[in-house]
Scaffold this motif. Structure first.
Motif, PDB file in Angstrom:
ATOM      1  N   LYS A   1      -4.209  10.403  -2.569  1.00 30.11           N
ATOM      2  CA  LYS A   1      -2.998   9.768  -3.109  1.00 30.11           C
ATOM      3  C   LYS A   1      -1.786  10.685  -2.945  1.00 30.11           C
TER       4      LYS A   1
ATOM      5  N   LYS B   1       1.541   9.927  -0.690  1.00 20.53           N
ATOM      6  CA  LYS B   1       2.885   9.970  -1.298  1.00 20.53           C
ATOM      7  C   LYS B   1       3.797  10.919  -0.534  1.00 20.53           C
TER       8      LYS B   1
ATOM      9  N   GLU C   1       5.269   1.634  -5.218  1.00 20.06           N
ATOM     10  CA  GLU C   1       5.018   1.318  -6.616  1.00 20.06           C
ATOM     11  C   GLU C   1       3.543   1.606  -6.868  1.00 20.06           C
ATOM     12  N   SER C   2       3.183   1.902  -8.128  1.00 24.33           N
ATOM     13  CA  SER C   2       1.824   2.389  -8.418  1.00 24.33           C
ATOM     14  C   SER C   2       0.737   1.419  -7.952  1.00 24.33           C
ATOM     15  N   ASN C   3       0.880   0.139  -8.254  1.00 25.39           N
ATOM     16  CA  ASN C   3      -0.131  -0.832  -7.845  1.00 25.39           C
ATOM     17  C   ASN C   3      -0.166  -0.989  -6.326  1.00 25.39           C
TER      18      ASN C   3
ATOM     19  N   LEU D   1       0.339   1.345  -4.109  1.00 24.67           N
ATOM     20  CA  LEU D   1      -0.391   2.463  -3.519  1.00 24.67           C
ATOM     21  C   LEU D   1      -1.896   2.208  -3.575  1.00 24.67           C
ATOM     22  N   GLU D   2      -2.376   1.702  -4.711  1.00 20.71           N
ATOM     23  CA  GLU D   2      -3.798   1.368  -4.841  1.00 20.71           C
ATOM     24  C   GLU D   2      -4.185   0.307  -3.816  1.00 20.71           C
TER      25      GLU D   2
END
Length: 338
Positions: A152, A156, A167-169, A171-172
């Motif tokens: 991760k 980034k 956005e966090s979701n 990236l997942e």
């Protein structure tokens, strides 16, 4: 950690000697290229950058170059590839190396030279004097498979370099779709950066729209659809793969591999192994183990044994029978549906 070295290099905190070793070739190459860009400009590359393959060139030749003053510049960069004398492997070298000369240089490196030793080996022989000396005097980085937090962080950092941010979701979602191959990840990040052209934030909709799924991820999703009894969607994925000229035998092999991983993760979890331990034991990426663990909870042992039996039967028929291979996998998907 590679990211820590990247930060130091970007801040112009450059060491005289680097040792990069490990099997993650993409990370090693990225770090070497970053060093080159930070130290030399385009005009200096022709005069002050050298590469030596130590399977063909004696180390003393490279050391002599390292001790020679740079031409039309303040510093020079030298890459040394394939130093098999650092390992316990049987040497493929065609030359003899004066390692005492190298040891002397390690203790007193030329202040105007950055020497980069690139060793694409899983392990170094810690018993050897030369290995101890280089690790004592060089900035040493092991380029191994990144765990999930490291991956991760790497994504980034790469995204930031491309002028984008997840956005966090998102990236997942990106990690789930692309998988863990760093070359593919880098390629998809370049694509996102080109498409957004000024828009810095990447959301889940954009990831879903633009990011190509790896073949392994398509197989993972196909299995998810089978588990959810959405056979029509599973077949749609399968037919899309055929349109992309993916071979049925390869698809079947990946199905078998994924179900085998699910079974192994389920069994090892029952024995009390954590996901990191399972990844190390199975020699696979921790992120793959995490995804397989999620699927493992949806199957009983009996169901997994039955499904693996069906896949083994299809594999046997594909290799020995005369039935159409694509039809065999299609029939298997009907039988996999619980």
């Amino acid at each position: 950690m590679v990211l820590d070295i990247w930060k130091q290099i970007k801040q112009k905190d450059i060491a005289p000697i680097y040792l990069f070793y490990g099997t993650e070739a993409f990370l090693i190459n990225e770090t070497k290229q970053l060093l080159l860009r930070q130290i030399l400009n385009e005009e200096e590359l022709d005069f002050n950058f050298s590469v030596y393959d130590l399977e063909e060139t004696p180390i003393e030749v490279a050391i002599e170059d390292a001790e020679t003053f740079p031409f039309l510049g303040e510093r020079k960069v030298i890459f040394l590839h394939n130093p098999s004398f650092l390992t316990a492997e049987k040497s493929k070298e065609k030359v003899d190396h004066n390692l005492s000369r190298f040891e002397d240089y390690l203790k007193e490196p030329a202040p105007y030279t950055v020497l980069v030793v690139s060793a694409p080996y899983e392990k170094l022989d810690e018993r050897k004097k030369i290995t101890k000396e280089i690790k004592r005097n060089a900035v040493t980085v092991e380029a191994k498979k990144l765990n999930e937090p490291e991956l991760k962080g790497w994504i980034k950092e790469k995204a930031k370099g491309n002028g984008i941010e997840f956005e966090s979701n998102a990236l997942e979602q990106f990690m789930t779709l692309v998988g863990t191959n760093l070359f593919l990840i880098s390629s998809e990040l370049d694509k996102l950066a080109l498409y957004t052209a000024g828009e810095k934030k990447i959301d889940t909709d954009l990831v879903e729209k633009l990011v190509s799924k790896s073949l392994e991820q398509n197989i993972f999703t196909l299995i998810e659809k089978v588990v959810q009894r959405k056979l029509d969607e599973a077949l749609r994925i399968y037919f899309d793969l055929l349109k992309q000229n993916e071979e049925p035998i390869k698809i079947l092999a990946l199905l078998a591999g994924q179900f085998r991983l699910i079974y192994q993760v389920k069994e090892l979890s029952r024995r009390g192994y954590g996901q990191q331990q399972i990844a190390a034991y199975l020699k696979t990426h921790p992120f793959r183990v995490k995804l397989a663990a999620g699927q493992a909870s949806k199957f009983t042992d009996e169901e997994l044994s039955h499904l693996m039996g069906l896949i083994a039967e299809a594999d046997y028929q594909m290799k020995t029978g005369g039935m159409n291979k694509s039809l065999l996998v299609e029939m298997l998907l009907f039988r996999l549906k619980r």
